[in-house]
Design a protein around this motif. Structure first.
Motif, PDB file in Angstrom:
ATOM      1  N   GLU A 103     -23.476  35.797  73.848  1.00  0.00           N
ATOM      2  CA  GLU A 103     -24.908  35.503  73.831  1.00  0.00           C
ATOM      3  C   GLU A 103     -25.698  36.674  73.235  1.00  0.00           C
ATOM      4  OE1 GLU A 103     -28.508  34.227  76.912  1.00  0.00           O
ATOM      5  OE2 GLU A 103     -26.512  34.724  77.671  1.00  0.00           O
ATOM      6  N   ARG A 104     -25.294  37.897  73.575  1.00  0.00           N
ATOM      7  CA  ARG A 104     -26.023  39.081  73.087  1.00  0.00           C
ATOM      8  C   ARG A 104     -25.902  39.233  71.575  1.00  0.00           C
ATOM      9  NH1 ARG A 104     -27.585  42.444  70.430  1.00  0.00           N
ATOM     10  NH2 ARG A 104     -27.907  44.693  70.810  1.00  0.00           N
ATOM     11  N   PHE A 105     -24.723  39.032  71.014  1.00  0.00           N
ATOM     12  CA  PHE A 105     -24.512  39.304  69.603  1.00  0.00           C
ATOM     13  C   PHE A 105     -24.419  38.039  68.738  1.00  0.00           C
ATOM     14  CE2 PHE A 105     -23.088  43.132  71.760  1.00  0.00           C
ATOM     15  CZ  PHE A 105     -23.665  44.122  70.980  1.00  0.00           C
ATOM     16  N   ALA A 106     -24.432  36.867  69.394  1.00  0.00           N
ATOM     17  CA  ALA A 106     -24.347  35.593  68.671  1.00  0.00           C
ATOM     18  C   ALA A 106     -23.109  35.533  67.783  1.00  0.00           C
ATOM     19  CB  ALA A 106     -25.615  35.341  67.847  1.00  0.00           C
ATOM     20  N   GLU A 107     -22.001  36.053  68.312  1.00  0.00           N
ATOM     21  CA  GLU A 107     -20.733  36.047  67.601  1.00  0.00           C
ATOM     22  C   GLU A 107     -19.620  35.642  68.575  1.00  0.00           C
ATOM     23  OE1 GLU A 107     -20.437  36.253  64.498  1.00  0.00           O
ATOM     24  OE2 GLU A 107     -22.091  37.437  63.701  1.00  0.00           O
ATOM     25  N   THR A 108     -18.424  35.429  68.037  1.00  0.00           N
ATOM     26  CA  THR A 108     -17.273  35.032  68.845  1.00  0.00           C
ATOM     27  C   THR A 108     -16.698  36.249  69.574  1.00  0.00           C
ATOM     28  OG1 THR A 108     -16.715  33.221  67.352  1.00  0.00           O
ATOM     29  CG2 THR A 108     -14.960  34.034  68.782  1.00  0.00           C
ATOM     30  N   VAL A 109     -16.328  36.057  70.832  1.00  0.00           N
ATOM     31  CA  VAL A 109     -15.753  37.134  71.643  1.00  0.00           C
ATOM     32  C   VAL A 109     -14.402  36.678  72.175  1.00  0.00           C
ATOM     33  CG1 VAL A 109     -16.119  38.688  73.593  1.00  0.00           C
ATOM     34  CG2 VAL A 109     -18.081  37.848  72.293  1.00  0.00           C
ATOM     35  N   HIS A 110     -13.406  37.568  72.077  1.00  0.00           N
ATOM     36  CA  HIS A 110     -12.043  37.260  72.508  1.00  0.00           C
ATOM     37  C   HIS A 110     -11.601  38.192  73.636  1.00  0.00           C
ATOM     38  CE1 HIS A 110     -11.892  35.875  68.206  1.00  0.00           C
ATOM     39  NE2 HIS A 110     -11.237  34.868  68.752  1.00  0.00           N
ATOM     40  N   PHE A 111     -10.689  37.688  74.447  1.00  0.00           N
ATOM     41  CA  PHE A 111      -9.899  38.523  75.349  1.00  0.00           C
ATOM     42  C   PHE A 111      -8.443  38.310  74.953  1.00  0.00           C
ATOM     43  CE2 PHE A 111      -7.289  38.846  79.269  1.00  0.00           C
ATOM     44  CZ  PHE A 111      -7.443  40.215  79.481  1.00  0.00           C
ATOM     45  N   ALA A 112      -7.719  39.406  74.699  1.00  0.00           N
ATOM     46  CA  ALA A 112      -6.343  39.306  74.223  1.00  0.00           C
ATOM     47  C   ALA A 112      -5.452  40.321  74.915  1.00  0.00           C
ATOM     48  CB  ALA A 112      -6.284  39.509  72.706  1.00  0.00           C
ATOM     49  N   VAL A 113      -4.165  40.041  74.914  1.00  0.00           N
ATOM     50  CA  VAL A 113      -3.167  40.939  75.484  1.00  0.00           C
ATOM     51  C   VAL A 113      -2.119  41.235  74.419  1.00  0.00           C
ATOM     52  CG1 VAL A 113      -3.529  40.098  77.835  1.00  0.00           C
ATOM     53  CG2 VAL A 113      -1.748  39.053  76.398  1.00  0.00           C
ATOM     54  N   LEU A 114      -1.382  42.318  74.639  1.00  0.00           N
ATOM     55  CA  LEU A 114      -0.329  42.727  73.714  1.00  0.00           C
ATOM     56  C   LEU A 114       0.978  42.046  74.093  1.00  0.00           C
ATOM     57  CD1 LEU A 114      -0.097  44.712  71.297  1.00  0.00           C
ATOM     58  CD2 LEU A 114       0.711  46.429  72.941  1.00  0.00           C
ATOM     59  N   HIS A 145      -1.182  45.372  64.615  1.00  0.00           N
ATOM     60  CA  HIS A 145      -1.542  46.561  63.856  1.00  0.00           C
ATOM     61  C   HIS A 145      -2.798  46.397  63.011  1.00  0.00           C
ATOM     62  CE1 HIS A 145       0.671  44.299  60.764  1.00  0.00           C
ATOM     63  NE2 HIS A 145       0.011  45.017  59.870  1.00  0.00           N
ATOM     64  N   CYS A 146      -3.224  45.149  62.746  1.00  0.00           N
ATOM     65  CA  CYS A 146      -4.404  44.962  61.906  1.00  0.00           C
ATOM     66  C   CYS A 146      -5.520  44.210  62.615  1.00  0.00           C
ATOM     67  CB  CYS A 146      -4.028  44.274  60.595  1.00  0.00           C
ATOM     68  SG  CYS A 146      -3.220  42.680  60.788  1.00  0.00           S
ATOM     69  N   THR A 147      -5.492  44.206  63.949  1.00  0.00           N
ATOM     70  CA  THR A 147      -6.565  43.603  64.733  1.00  0.00           C
ATOM     71  C   THR A 147      -7.206  44.652  65.622  1.00  0.00           C
ATOM     72  OG1 THR A 147      -5.031  42.972  66.499  1.00  0.00           O
ATOM     73  CG2 THR A 147      -5.450  41.342  64.778  1.00  0.00           C
ATOM     74  N   GLY A 148      -8.492  44.470  65.916  1.00  0.00           N
ATOM     75  CA  GLY A 148      -9.170  45.408  66.798  1.00  0.00           C
ATOM     76  C   GLY A 148      -8.557  45.440  68.181  1.00  0.00           C
ATOM     77  N   VAL A 149      -8.288  44.254  68.748  1.00  0.00           N
ATOM     78  CA  VAL A 149      -7.711  44.217  70.094  1.00  0.00           C
ATOM     79  C   VAL A 149      -6.335  44.871  70.105  1.00  0.00           C
ATOM     80  CG1 VAL A 149      -9.013  42.279  71.046  1.00  0.00           C
ATOM     81  CG2 VAL A 149      -7.023  41.820  69.604  1.00  0.00           C
ATOM     82  N   GLY A 150      -5.553  44.640  69.051  1.00  0.00           N
ATOM     83  CA  GLY A 150      -4.220  45.240  68.983  1.00  0.00           C
ATOM     84  C   GLY A 150      -4.286  46.750  68.925  1.00  0.00           C
TER      85      GLY A 150
END
Length: 265
Positions: A103-114, A145-150
């Protein structure tokens, strides 16, 4: 060419329940369904074998035939999958934070695990408004290796160049875009910067036109991340510089709801 499934220790040795699971996995990748002939071609198994597997799945409610005679996943499969997903404690705790950030950034937000060399998306919240949304799915994977969450998660595990080299091993780090880290030295430099900053960035490294900022989250341990949360933005709409400038705010929202991150560099 038939595409054989990856279930089991070797496709040529798939028998019994393994074949049923192989057909289920193949069917899960076909949201509009497939005929018996199409399933036979895609799995590379004999038609009677595929038919028996589909019949077994049908008796369990995991597959059904639609009005065209195509096989699709059954409601029982979806019920089990979503019931399991909704029961995850991490999902219950993280979802309000994802909603607030989206809601704050009007963008998609993810939760991810390794998970080994990949990240797996455990939850996702799309913006309520906006014409462009991301195609990522819950349960989907991307190279770590090429993702922010990773990189947010790897930065806490791979502290030295030797650690990174051991993690990479004989694998090739695929450059999904020209900006992706392509070797251990490049990845090590990015992980070191991530530790120094306290957040990771993906500047169109996993997908052209998409960037993100990710922060590790600590749900059960003050020192070992349970996963990471990322704001994944369309670059022309929310440049990476905007996310970096808001990093302290993003971190405050996450830590205020889920606990403070481990502070040791």
């Amino acid at each position: 060419m038939p595409r054989k499934p990856s279930v089991g220790s070797g496709d040529e040795r798939l028998v019994g329940a393994d074949r049923v699971l192989a057909v289920l996995v193949e069917l899960a990748g076909l949201p509009t369904g497939a005929s018996l002939d199409e399933m036979t071609q895609r799995t590379g198994h004999p038609k009677p074998t595929v038919h028996r597997a589909l019949a077994s799945l049908g008796r369990a409610g995991l597959a059904v035939q639609d009005g065209r005679g195509h096989y699709i996943l059954g409601d029982e499969f979806l019920r089990l999958a979503f019931a399991h997903h909704e029961a995850r404690p991490e999902h219950v705790r993280v979802r309000p934070v994802l909603e607030r950030l989206s809601e704050r950034f009007a963008e998609t937000v993810h939760f991810a695990v390794l998970d080994g060399p990949d990240v797996v998306y455990r939850d996702k919240v799309d913006p309520a408004v906006g014409a462009v949304r991301l195609s990522s799915t819950i349960g989907g994977r991307n190279p770590a290796h090429c993702t922010g969450v990773g990189k947010a998660l790897l930065s806490r595990r791979l502290l030295t160049l030797k650690d990174v080299e051991d993690w990479v091993g004989e694998r090739e780090l695929v450059r999904k875009t020209p900006r992706s880290p392509g070797n251990a030295a490049e990845l090590h430099a990015q992980l070191a910067q991530t530790r120094e900053r306290g957040f990771a960035v993906d500047d169109q490294e996993n997908e052209p036109g998409i960037n993100c900022l990710a922060v590790p989250v600590y749900l059960s341990s003050p020192s070992e991340p349970s996963g990471a949360i990322s704001i994944s933005a369309v670059a022309y709409r929310t440049p990476i510089s905007v996310l970096v400038e808001a990093a302290d705010e993003i971190r405050a929202i996450i830590e205020g709801a889920l606990g403070r991150r481990e502070r040791t560099a």
